[in-house]
Design a protein around this motif. Structure first.
Motif, mmCIF file in Angstrom:
data_model
loop_
_atom_site.group_PDB
_atom_site.id
_atom_site.type_symbol
_atom_site.label_atom_id
_atom_site.label_comp_id
_atom_site.label_asym_id
_atom_site.label_seq_id
_atom_site.Cartn_x
_atom_site.Cartn_y
_atom_site.Cartn_z
ATOM 1 N N GLN A 9 0.824 -1.198 0.000
ATOM 2 C CA GLN A 9 0.000 0.000 0.000
ATOM 3 C C GLN A 9 0.863 1.254 0.000
ATOM 4 O O GLN A 9 0.560 2.242 -0.675
ATOM 5 C CB GLN A 9 -0.933 -0.014 1.208
ATOM 6 N N ALA A 10 1.943 1.183 0.733
ATOM 7 C CA ALA A 10 2.844 2.338 0.769
ATOM 8 C C ALA A 10 3.507 2.551 -0.580
ATOM 9 O O ALA A 10 3.688 3.688 -1.037
ATOM 10 C CB ALA A 10 3.889 2.138 1.852
ATOM 11 N N LEU A 11 3.906 1.459 -1.232
ATOM 12 C CA LEU A 11 4.552 1.556 -2.533
ATOM 13 C C LEU A 11 3.614 2.044 -3.627
ATOM 14 O O LEU A 11 4.048 2.590 -4.641
ATOM 15 C CB LEU A 11 5.131 0.202 -2.930
ATOM 16 N N SER A 12 2.297 1.834 -3.436
ATOM 17 C CA SER A 12 1.356 2.228 -4.469
ATOM 18 C C SER A 12 1.378 3.717 -4.732
ATOM 19 O O SER A 12 1.000 4.186 -5.803
ATOM 20 C CB SER A 12 -0.065 1.792 -4.069
ATOM 21 N N GLY A 13 1.838 4.469 -3.768
ATOM 22 C CA GLY A 13 1.913 5.907 -3.986
ATOM 23 C C GLY A 13 2.950 6.288 -5.008
ATOM 24 O O GLY A 13 2.964 7.425 -5.487
ATOM 25 N N LEU A 14 3.875 5.356 -5.333
ATOM 26 C CA LEU A 14 4.904 5.628 -6.326
ATOM 27 C C LEU A 14 4.527 5.131 -7.728
ATOM 28 O O LEU A 14 5.276 5.356 -8.682
ATOM 29 C CB LEU A 14 6.222 4.968 -5.891
ATOM 30 N N LEU A 15 3.370 4.407 -7.863
ATOM 31 C CA LEU A 15 2.973 3.860 -9.158
ATOM 32 C C LEU A 15 2.373 4.946 -10.039
ATOM 33 O O LEU A 15 1.770 5.906 -9.544
ATOM 34 C CB LEU A 15 1.946 2.744 -8.948
#
Length: 301
Positions: A9-15
Motif C-alpha cells: 500500500q505504501a509503494l502504491s503511492g509511487l505507481l
C-alpha cells in the motif's frame, strides 16, 4: 519473501496513475461501492433495453405455446350432425375448386343421403331410429346408380369422429391380388384394419376402417392360376374380424345383384355388417355415364 500488505500500500503511492475523467473515476467508484450503484440510462437506452426485454419475453412465450401446440394434449372439434354436414359441404366445395369442377352440389337427390350419413358419422343415436336394423355398430353400404355421387360423399366423410377410414377401389385390389407379388398378402392386408401413428386427421383414432369403392365392378382375379373372388373373401374375413363399423362399401348394384355375383353367404354377411342406404332410382348422374354391368371377366397376370 513477499512484501507485506502495508508495504504494498505504501509503494502504491509511487505507481503511475491512469489519466481518468471525473465520469470514469465515478464509474470505478460506483462499481466497487457497497451496495453497488448503477448509472442512470438515457431515454434512448431505456427504450432499447425495454424493446430487447419484450422481444425475449415474446420469444419465450412463442416457444412454450408452439411446443404445446405440437406436443401437447389435443382436443378435436365437438361435431353434431349439422356441423358435420357443413364440414362435408365445405370440403366438397374446396375439392371442386381444386379439381376444376363447376361446384359441389347438395340438392334433392343427395340432401337426405347426406343427412343420414352425418347422423351416422358423428355417432348420433337418432341414426338407429331411422330404419329398423340400422345400427351404429355396423358399417355403411351406399347403393346408387353410376355417377350419383356415392364415392364423393363417402370420401368426404372419411375423416369423422365415429370411425375414420381409408379409401380403396375394389378393381385395384383385384389387380393387386393378380400381380406377381400379390396373392395372399393382399387378401390379408385388406382383411385387416388400418393403423396410424399420426392421428391429426383421424380424430385421435389409431385404428382406422376401410371403405371399398365400387363393390361388384371388380373382376375375379387369378394369381398363378389360382382364381379367387377377391372381394368376396375380404368380406368374409372382415365379417369374422368383427367391428363392422370399420367396414364400408359403395356399389352400383342392389343386394340381389350383389348376391348373384358373390353368392348368398356373402350377401348375408353384407346385410349383417352394413346399414344399407340407397339413392332413389330417379337420382340423376352427375357425370352423365351409363351404369356398367357386374364384371364377370377374370383379371390374370
Amino acid at each position: 519473501m513477499e512484501p507485506q500488505t502495508n508495504e504494498l500500500q505504501a509503494l502504491s503511492g509511487l505507481l503511475p496513475l491512469a489519466i481518468l475523467t471525473t465520469e470514469e473515476k465515478q464509474a470505478l467508484a460506483m462499481w466497487t461501492s457497497n451496495p453497488r450503484q448503477y448509472p442512470e440510462l438515457t431515454p434512448e437506452e431505456t427504450a432499447e433495453v425495454l424493446q430487447t426485454a419484450r422481444r425475449e419475453k415474446g420469444r419465450q412465450a412463442y416457444l412454450e405455446a408452439y411446443t404445446k401446440q405440437v406436443h401437447g394434449e389435443k382436443q378435436w372439434p365437438d361435431l353434431d350432425a349439422r356441423t358435420f354436414r357443413d364440414f362435408v359441404v365445405r370440403r366438397g366445395k374446396a375439392r371442386a375448386a381444386d379439381r376444376g369442377w363447376a361446384d359441389f352440389d347438395i340438392d334433392a337427390d343427395n340432401r337426405d343421403i347426406l343427412k343420414i350419413l352425418a347422423l351416422y358419422f358423428v355417432g348420433d343415436e337418432r341414426f338407429e331410429k331411422l330404419k329398423p336394423g340400422y345400427s351404429l355398430g355396423k358399417g355403411i353400404l351406399l347403393i346408387g346408380g353410376t355417377g350419383v355421387g356415392k364415392t364423393q360423399l363417402m370420401e368426404l366423410c372419411s375423416v369423422n369422429p365415429h370411425a375414420s377410414y381409408t379409401v380403396h377401389e375394389c378393381q385395384v385390389i383385384a389387380e393387386e391380388f393378380a400381380a406377381k407379388d400379390g396373392g395372399k398378402p393382399v387378401l390379408d392386408h385388406y382383411s385387416g384394419h388400418g393403423r396410424v401413428s399420426k392421428t391429426d386427421y383421424t380424430f385421435g383414432q389409431t385404428i382406422t376402417g376401410r371403405f371399398f369403392d365400387d363393390l361388384g365392378q371388380e373382376a375375379n382375379a387369378r394369381h398363378f392360376g389360382n382364381e379367387r373372388n377377391v372381394m368376396g373373401e375380404i368380406i368374409q374375413n372382415r365379417y369374422r374380424l368383427g367391428n363392422y363399423f370399420l367396414t364400408h362399401f359403395t356399389s352400383n348394384h342392389d343386394m340381389e345383384q350383389l348376391g348373384q355375383f358373390y353368392g348368398p353367404r356373402v350377401e348375408d354377411r353384407l346385410r349383417e355388417m352394413c346399414n344399407i342406404i340407397q339413392f332413389a332410382a330417379s337420382a340423376k348422374s352427375r357425370r352423365g355415364s351409363v351404369a356398367n354391368p357386374i364384371a364377370t371377366t377374370v383379371v390374370e397376370k
